[in-house]
Design an enzyme around this catalytic site. Structure first.
Site, mmCIF file in Angstrom:
data_model
loop_
_atom_site.group_PDB
_atom_site.id
_atom_site.type_symbol
_atom_site.label_atom_id
_atom_site.label_comp_id
_atom_site.label_asym_id
_atom_site.label_seq_id
_atom_site.Cartn_x
_atom_site.Cartn_y
_atom_site.Cartn_z
ATOM 1 N N ARG A 87 3.605 6.404 8.904
ATOM 2 C CA ARG A 87 3.099 5.230 7.714
ATOM 3 C C ARG A 87 2.185 5.660 7.007
ATOM 4 O O ARG A 87 0.846 6.218 8.040
ATOM 5 C CB ARG A 87 3.005 4.248 7.109
ATOM 6 C CG ARG A 87 3.104 3.471 6.359
ATOM 7 C CD ARG A 87 4.295 3.493 4.966
ATOM 8 N NE ARG A 87 4.125 2.936 4.577
ATOM 9 C CZ ARG A 87 5.227 2.410 2.769
ATOM 10 N NH1 ARG A 87 5.749 3.545 3.390
ATOM 11 N NH2 ARG A 87 5.145 1.837 1.897
ATOM 12 N N THR A 374 12.767 8.660 -1.537
ATOM 13 C CA THR A 374 12.542 8.377 -0.152
ATOM 14 C C THR A 374 14.201 9.054 0.127
ATOM 15 O O THR A 374 15.295 9.964 -0.635
ATOM 16 C CB THR A 374 12.742 7.141 0.718
ATOM 17 O OG1 THR A 374 11.211 6.379 0.370
ATOM 18 C CG2 THR A 374 12.906 7.003 2.082
ATOM 19 N N GLU A 394 7.572 7.949 -1.751
ATOM 20 C CA GLU A 394 7.549 7.195 -2.430
ATOM 21 C C GLU A 394 8.176 7.160 -3.942
ATOM 22 O O GLU A 394 9.683 7.986 -3.566
ATOM 23 C CB GLU A 394 6.287 6.397 -2.912
ATOM 24 C CG GLU A 394 5.948 5.255 -2.779
ATOM 25 C CD GLU A 394 7.116 3.889 -4.080
ATOM 26 O OE1 GLU A 394 5.689 4.702 -5.537
ATOM 27 O OE2 GLU A 394 7.206 3.468 -3.679
ATOM 28 N N GLU A 411 1.670 6.589 -2.178
ATOM 29 C CA GLU A 411 2.405 5.698 -1.348
ATOM 30 C C GLU A 411 1.657 4.550 -0.931
ATOM 31 O O GLU A 411 2.368 3.614 -0.845
ATOM 32 C CB GLU A 411 2.540 6.422 0.180
ATOM 33 C CG GLU A 411 3.565 5.608 0.831
ATOM 34 C CD GLU A 411 5.338 5.684 0.748
ATOM 35 O OE1 GLU A 411 5.353 5.031 0.112
ATOM 36 O OE2 GLU A 411 5.385 7.118 0.465
ATOM 37 N N ASP A 414 2.444 1.644 -3.178
ATOM 38 C CA ASP A 414 3.390 -0.015 -2.174
ATOM 39 C C ASP A 414 2.742 -0.655 -1.586
ATOM 40 O O ASP A 414 3.031 -2.119 -0.793
ATOM 41 C CB ASP A 414 4.443 0.893 -0.839
ATOM 42 C CG ASP A 414 5.504 1.534 -1.706
ATOM 43 O OD1 ASP A 414 5.952 1.308 -2.679
ATOM 44 O OD2 ASP A 414 6.311 2.092 -0.182
ATOM 45 N N SER A 438 6.648 -1.620 3.999
ATOM 46 C CA SER A 438 7.860 -0.350 3.388
ATOM 47 C C SER A 438 9.049 -1.426 3.632
ATOM 48 O O SER A 438 8.876 -2.234 4.247
ATOM 49 C CB SER A 438 8.060 0.744 4.739
ATOM 50 O OG SER A 438 8.803 1.405 4.036
ATOM 51 N N GLY A 460 16.141 4.233 -1.274
ATOM 52 C CA GLY A 460 15.831 4.053 -2.930
ATOM 53 C C GLY A 460 15.030 2.335 -2.627
ATOM 54 O O GLY A 460 15.885 1.426 -2.828
ATOM 55 N N GLY A 461 13.815 2.523 -2.135
ATOM 56 C CA GLY A 461 12.482 1.217 -2.846
ATOM 57 C C GLY A 461 13.664 0.406 -1.165
ATOM 58 O O GLY A 461 13.867 -0.003 -0.584
#
Length: 554
Positions: A87, A374, A394, A411, A414, A438, A460-461
């Site tokens: 990450r 993603t 992202e 990113e 997020d 995440s 898809g978030g």
């Protein structure tokens, strides 16, 4: 050109079964790259890394070396499961008020994501180096060759890539590098257009020759800093020292039980495993198999469990290196049963409040602005090693900035924009060196004997968690194949109530769910997932029928 693209897609079927290895990804060119590496004698890890690199070229709207990811690995010999956290991290100069305006109000997502300030230190190349050192069988250089060929020789624009361009191209007047590569006279490149990316090809060759260190230091590091700090929009405070200091991290897998199965996935800073396990655990006392996939009651129960689990997610989850995350408490069977007792088959809860799991510190809820994006891919080799990885930049085309031909992530959006709520610090607020929360949820399922039988992940978030949970329920309770489980329509939620996926069988649930007390709307959801299942004839790979993804045997 469009006919050529269709012909390419037709060469690789969406489902593949074999007693040997399988690969599946959201793009046919990446799937072919993984197959090529397996056929050279590469491990599942080798094939997965080759797909990650190929996706950098052909799916820049979703993932790449300018972003990060989470990887789950099962060792076919020892049975051990490992996870790697790649990450992205916030710069050392970042403060909790990073996305707060001069007026003291948090920025809108639209105003926060473009430009340098949203760029986190990319993690995928350090993740790749760690993965290679642990499980590789081929020379490092071999893993780069499919991606280099695609970047040099060209590839064709797919429907998803064109859709991403269409969304973000209006911003590109401030981002000349991406406009030059992916638009024609100000318009997004049409489906089937051939794209060549020689700058990225040169960068990939350099990484192949010099290793991952060449990404985080030297010319490439300076290119990243120049792009991020020199952005016309929201210039960054990212430094060379931030890049050089980045490390991927081994994390303990988070595992739990669902009926006779053991389900393992990624822990914090991913909220994937804890939230999936909570959803499934709350449903365990209900006979989901008997209810079946067309039952409004089944989807009502799923919707209730989902909203309770996400309430806990929004309060307690964050980067475990910075905040206390009660992982054991969140998935403790007794706690999950207590949450399940809030659910009734005949009525709807009016509020979905977080609980108080053991080990939880006082904290307040805060919702982040995670958006659909993603990618996910899976590789299984003939030795039984499994790699399931979710990778991201992202949102579509990340920050809209390029460095050496690849997209730099956005990113940092997020993180939760509001650093405090009700006078209390938010778990997922921005802090120096911190990794944002995440929803990515790469997952492996084991049967009662401890044998891996299913693996899945999605893009898809925030819907990722529900896509994975839905696929697990469909496969384990409703006995659907991997492909059919992926293809099942989704029920998600927003601030007003449940959202039924448009164009699927879930639309028929509108009236029945309203009768149960839900507020319900029908809407499009940006979904795609990949999975693989163990069958009597071997592993079967599958790609989401919504996507252009494919699966291939070795």
């Amino acid at each position: 050109m469009k006919r050529l693209l269709l012909a390419l897609t037709a060469l690789v079927l969406p489902v593949a079964a074999t007693a040997q290895g399988v690969v599946t990804s959201a793009d046919p060119r990446a799937t072919l790259a993984g197959q090529e590496i397996l056929r050279q004698g590469g491990s599942a890890a080798d094939a997965a890394m080759a797909m990650m690199l190929a996706l950098t070229v052909v799916e820049p709207q979703s993932s790449g070396i300018g972003g990060g990811g989470f990887l789950v690995h099962h060792d076919g010999t020892t049975g051990l499961i490992d996870t790697i956290d790649g990450r992205e991290t916030a710069p050392a100069a970042a403060t909790p008020a990073r996305f707060v305006g001069a007026d003291g109000k948090t920025l809108s997502y639209y105003n926060a994501f473009p430009g340098g300030k949203s760029v986190g230190v990319p993690g995928n190349m350090r993740l790749m180096a760690m993965t290679y050192a642990r499980w590789s069988k081929l020379p490092w250089k071999a893993l780069f060759q499919p991606a280099i060929k695609l970047a040099e020789n060209g590839y064709q624009v797919t429907r998803p890539m064109n859709a991403g361009m269409t969304l973000t191209a209006p911003l590109w007047k401030n981002f000349p590098d991406i406009a030059k590569l992916y638009s024609d006279d100000g318009k997004p490149l049409a489906i089937g257009t051939t794209v060549k990316n020689p700058k990225l090809a040169r960068m990939l060759r350099r990484l192949a020759d010099e290793g991952a260190e060449a990404f985080y230091t030297g010319d490439n590091a300076r290119e990243i800093i120049a792009a991020a700090t020199g952005s016309k929009v929201a210039p960054s405070d990212l430094t060379l020292a931030d890049l050089a200091a980045y490390q991927a991290k081994e994390r303990p897998a988070v595992c739990g039980r669902y009926r006779v199965y053991r389900i393992c996935g990624m822990g914090p800073p991913s909220s994937g495993a804890t939230t999936v396990l909570q959803i499934l655990g709350m449903l365990e006392r209900f006979d989901m198999k008997k209810l079946g996939k067309d039952s409004p009651v089944a989807w009502h129960l799923i919707g209730e469990a989902m909203q309770l689990a996400y309430a806990d997610r929004d309060r307690y989850l964050g980067d475990r290196d910075f905040v206390s995350v009660p992982v054991s408490g969140l998935i403790d069977p007794a706690y999950v049963r207590s949450r399940s007792r809030l659910i009734s088959a005949g009525r709807t809860l009016t509020k979905y409040e977080p609980g108080t799991p053991q080990g939880a510190e006082p904290r307040t809820n805060a919702v982040q602005a995670e958006v659909p994006g993603t990618t996910h891919f899976i590789a299984i080799d003939k030795g039984g090693d499994i790699v399931t990885m979710t990778s991201t930049v992202e949102g579509p085309f990340g920050s809209q900035l390029l460095a050496n031909g690849y997209v730099l992530n956005n990113e940092l959006t997020d993180f939760t924009f509001a650093p405090e709520k009700n006078g209390m610090p938010v778990a997922n607020r921005v802090e120096p060196g911190k990794r944002p929360l995440s929803s990515m949820a790469p997952t492996i399922v084991y049967d009662a004997t401890g044998k891996p039988i299913f693996t899945v992940g999605a893009a898809g978030g925030k819907t990722i968690i529900m896509q994975v949970a839905k696929a697990l329920i469909a496969h384990l309770d409703w006995n659907e194949s991997a492909r059919d489980a992926l293809g099942e329509g989704l029920v998600f939620f927003n601030a007003d109530g449940l959202v039924l996926e448009q164009g699927t069988a879930r639309e028929s649930l509108l009236a029945p769910l309203e009768k149960l007390g839900h507020k319900v709307v029908v809407a499009k959801l940006g979904l795609k997932a990949n999975a693989a299942e163990l069958t009597p004839s071997g592993w079967v790979g599958a790609a989401d029928p919504r996507s252009v993804g494919t699966a291939l045997s070795e």
